[in-house]
Design a protein around this motif. Structure first.
Motif, mmCIF file in Angstrom:
data_model
loop_
_atom_site.group_PDB
_atom_site.id
_atom_site.type_symbol
_atom_site.label_atom_id
_atom_site.label_comp_id
_atom_site.label_asym_id
_atom_site.label_seq_id
_atom_site.Cartn_x
_atom_site.Cartn_y
_atom_site.Cartn_z
ATOM 1 N N PRO A 105 0.827 -1.201 0.000
ATOM 2 C CA PRO A 105 0.000 0.000 0.000
ATOM 3 C C PRO A 105 0.866 1.257 0.000
ATOM 4 C CG PRO A 105 -0.671 -1.497 1.752
ATOM 5 C CD PRO A 105 0.561 -2.055 1.140
ATOM 6 N N LYS A 106 0.483 2.248 -0.813
ATOM 7 C CA LYS A 106 1.263 3.479 -0.930
ATOM 8 C C LYS A 106 1.093 4.372 0.302
ATOM 9 C CE LYS A 106 2.578 2.479 -5.100
ATOM 10 N NZ LYS A 106 2.465 1.036 -5.033
ATOM 11 N N THR A 107 -0.054 4.272 0.965
ATOM 12 C CA THR A 107 -0.276 5.055 2.185
ATOM 13 C C THR A 107 -0.667 4.128 3.315
ATOM 14 O OG1 THR A 107 -2.578 5.443 1.605
ATOM 15 C CG2 THR A 107 -1.009 7.140 0.960
ATOM 16 N N ARG A 108 -0.434 4.591 4.553
ATOM 17 C CA ARG A 108 -0.762 3.799 5.725
ATOM 18 C C ARG A 108 -1.201 4.727 6.842
ATOM 19 N NH1 ARG A 108 2.125 -1.471 7.886
ATOM 20 N NH2 ARG A 108 0.696 -1.755 9.582
ATOM 21 N N ASN A 109 -2.262 4.344 7.536
ATOM 22 C CA ASN A 109 -2.798 5.177 8.593
ATOM 23 C C ASN A 109 -1.976 4.958 9.866
ATOM 24 O OD1 ASN A 109 -4.757 7.137 8.960
ATOM 25 N ND2 ASN A 109 -6.101 5.740 10.072
ATOM 26 N N THR A 110 -1.127 5.943 10.227
ATOM 27 C CA THR A 110 -0.287 5.834 11.409
ATOM 28 C C THR A 110 -0.367 7.112 12.237
ATOM 29 O OG1 THR A 110 1.614 6.555 10.107
ATOM 30 C CG2 THR A 110 1.384 4.203 10.473
ATOM 31 N N TYR A 111 0.161 7.031 13.456
ATOM 32 C CA TYR A 111 0.068 8.133 14.407
ATOM 33 C C TYR A 111 1.035 9.258 14.035
ATOM 34 C CZ TYR A 111 -0.048 10.579 18.883
ATOM 35 O OH TYR A 111 -0.181 11.516 19.853
ATOM 36 N N CYS A 112 0.538 10.498 14.042
ATOM 37 C CA CYS A 112 1.353 11.683 13.770
ATOM 38 C C CYS A 112 1.580 12.400 15.099
ATOM 39 C CB CYS A 112 0.645 12.593 12.766
ATOM 40 S SG CYS A 112 1.560 14.100 12.424
ATOM 41 N N ARG A 113 2.846 12.544 15.508
ATOM 42 C CA ARG A 113 3.155 13.183 16.793
ATOM 43 C C ARG A 113 2.819 14.664 16.783
ATOM 44 N NH1 ARG A 113 8.794 10.994 16.689
ATOM 45 N NH2 ARG A 113 8.497 8.771 16.859
ATOM 46 N N LYS A 114 2.905 15.287 15.613
ATOM 47 C CA LYS A 114 2.612 16.713 15.493
ATOM 48 C C LYS A 114 1.114 16.988 15.718
ATOM 49 C CE LYS A 114 5.028 20.034 12.619
ATOM 50 N NZ LYS A 114 5.490 20.334 11.270
ATOM 51 N N CYS A 115 0.269 16.200 15.044
ATOM 52 C CA CYS A 115 -1.192 16.380 15.149
ATOM 53 C C CYS A 115 -1.786 15.669 16.359
ATOM 54 C CB CYS A 115 -1.876 15.833 13.902
ATOM 55 S SG CYS A 115 -1.268 16.522 12.395
ATOM 56 N N LYS A 116 -1.027 14.728 16.922
ATOM 57 C CA LYS A 116 -1.492 13.882 18.024
ATOM 58 C C LYS A 116 -2.735 13.068 17.647
ATOM 59 C CE LYS A 116 0.449 16.336 21.954
ATOM 60 N NZ LYS A 116 1.442 17.143 21.322
ATOM 61 N N LYS A 117 -2.773 12.581 16.402
ATOM 62 C CA LYS A 117 -3.850 11.698 15.955
ATOM 63 C C LYS A 117 -3.359 10.883 14.757
ATOM 64 C CE LYS A 117 -6.068 15.210 13.072
ATOM 65 N NZ LYS A 117 -7.292 15.933 12.790
ATOM 66 N N HIS A 118 -4.115 9.852 14.411
ATOM 67 C CA HIS A 118 -3.762 9.015 13.274
ATOM 68 C C HIS A 118 -4.118 9.724 11.969
ATOM 69 C CE1 HIS A 118 -3.093 5.809 16.105
ATOM 70 N NE2 HIS A 118 -2.656 5.047 15.112
ATOM 71 N N GLN A 119 -3.186 9.679 10.999
ATOM 72 C CA GLN A 119 -3.406 10.255 9.679
ATOM 73 C C GLN A 119 -2.723 9.384 8.632
ATOM 74 O OE1 GLN A 119 -2.418 14.362 9.137
ATOM 75 N NE2 GLN A 119 -4.360 14.956 10.038
ATOM 76 N N PRO A 120 -3.156 9.478 7.363
ATOM 77 C CA PRO A 120 -2.463 8.700 6.321
ATOM 78 C C PRO A 120 -1.047 9.227 6.106
ATOM 79 C CG PRO A 120 -4.575 9.532 5.523
ATOM 80 C CD PRO A 120 -4.321 10.168 6.836
ATOM 81 N N HIS A 121 -0.083 8.312 6.044
ATOM 82 C CA HIS A 121 1.310 8.666 5.780
ATOM 83 C C HIS A 121 1.783 7.893 4.552
ATOM 84 C CE1 HIS A 121 1.095 10.047 9.923
ATOM 85 N NE2 HIS A 121 2.225 10.690 9.723
ATOM 86 N N LYS A 122 2.665 8.500 3.773
ATOM 87 C CA LYS A 122 3.234 7.831 2.614
ATOM 88 C C LYS A 122 4.189 6.744 3.097
ATOM 89 C CE LYS A 122 3.269 11.651 -0.644
ATOM 90 N NZ LYS A 122 4.151 12.557 -1.389
ATOM 91 N N VAL A 123 4.192 5.604 2.398
ATOM 92 C CA VAL A 123 5.069 4.494 2.735
ATOM 93 C C VAL A 123 5.895 4.157 1.501
ATOM 94 C CG1 VAL A 123 5.136 2.060 3.399
ATOM 95 C CG2 VAL A 123 3.483 3.580 4.426
ATOM 96 N N SER A 124 7.217 4.013 1.683
ATOM 97 C CA SER A 124 8.074 3.632 0.564
ATOM 98 C C SER A 124 8.977 2.481 0.992
ATOM 99 C CB SER A 124 8.923 4.822 0.107
ATOM 100 O OG SER A 124 9.749 5.256 1.151
ATOM 101 N N GLN A 125 9.504 1.735 0.029
ATOM 102 C CA GLN A 125 10.350 0.585 0.325
ATOM 103 C C GLN A 125 11.790 1.017 0.551
ATOM 104 O OE1 GLN A 125 9.108 -2.139 -2.990
ATOM 105 N NE2 GLN A 125 9.278 -3.585 -1.316
ATOM 106 N N TYR A 126 12.445 0.321 1.474
ATOM 107 C CA TYR A 126 13.870 0.557 1.719
ATOM 108 C C TYR A 126 14.695 -0.014 0.570
ATOM 109 C CZ TYR A 126 13.704 1.946 6.629
ATOM 110 O OH TYR A 126 13.524 2.619 7.794
ATOM 111 N N LYS A 127 15.812 0.606 0.302
ATOM 112 C CA LYS A 127 16.796 0.046 -0.616
ATOM 113 C C LYS A 127 18.066 -0.165 0.194
ATOM 114 C CE LYS A 127 15.169 1.873 -4.973
ATOM 115 N NZ LYS A 127 14.178 2.898 -4.736
ATOM 116 N N THR A 128 18.661 -1.346 0.077
ATOM 117 C CA THR A 128 19.865 -1.621 0.847
ATOM 118 C C THR A 128 21.016 -0.784 0.319
ATOM 119 O OG1 THR A 128 20.129 -3.550 -0.566
ATOM 120 C CG2 THR A 128 19.372 -3.953 1.671
ATOM 121 N N GLY A 129 21.806 -0.258 1.253
ATOM 122 C CA GLY A 129 22.945 0.577 0.884
ATOM 123 C C GLY A 129 24.097 -0.256 0.346
#
Length: 86
Positions: free
Chosen positions: A28-52
């Motif tokens: 999924p491109k977005t995921r509903n997670t907790y935002c410390r700034k807003c102090k509530k759950h909001q959709p956040h962008k999710v991207s895959q890690y690339k190994t260094g």
């Protein structure tokens, strides 16, 4: 919590729009997670890690190279089964 191999990027406290990217695995491109700034759950962008890039200077790499040196072939098991298909 984000799935393994992904990172959650906060959208600066605004709703994230799903963006398209070319990927091998359907994640999924977005995921509903907790935002410390807003102090509530909001959709956040999710991207895959690339190994260094490996430097080859780590203790394990040095030990492995020393073990591989000379005659005797492959000394450690080589992993071939990349993914389960079930």
């Amino acid at each position: 919590q984000a799935p393994l191999g992904s990172v959650v990027v906060p959208p600066a406290c605004r709703r994230a729009s799903p963006h398209r990217s070319v990927a091998m695995v359907n994640i999924p491109k977005t995921r509903n997670t907790y935002c410390r700034k807003c102090k509530k759950h909001q959709p956040h962008k999710v991207s895959q890690y690339k190994t260094g890039k490996k430097t080859g200077k780590a203790q394990g790499d040095r030990r492995y190279e020393k073990k591989q040196k000379g005659f005797g072939g492959q000394t450690k098991p080589v992993f071939h089964k990349k993914a389960k298909t079930t």
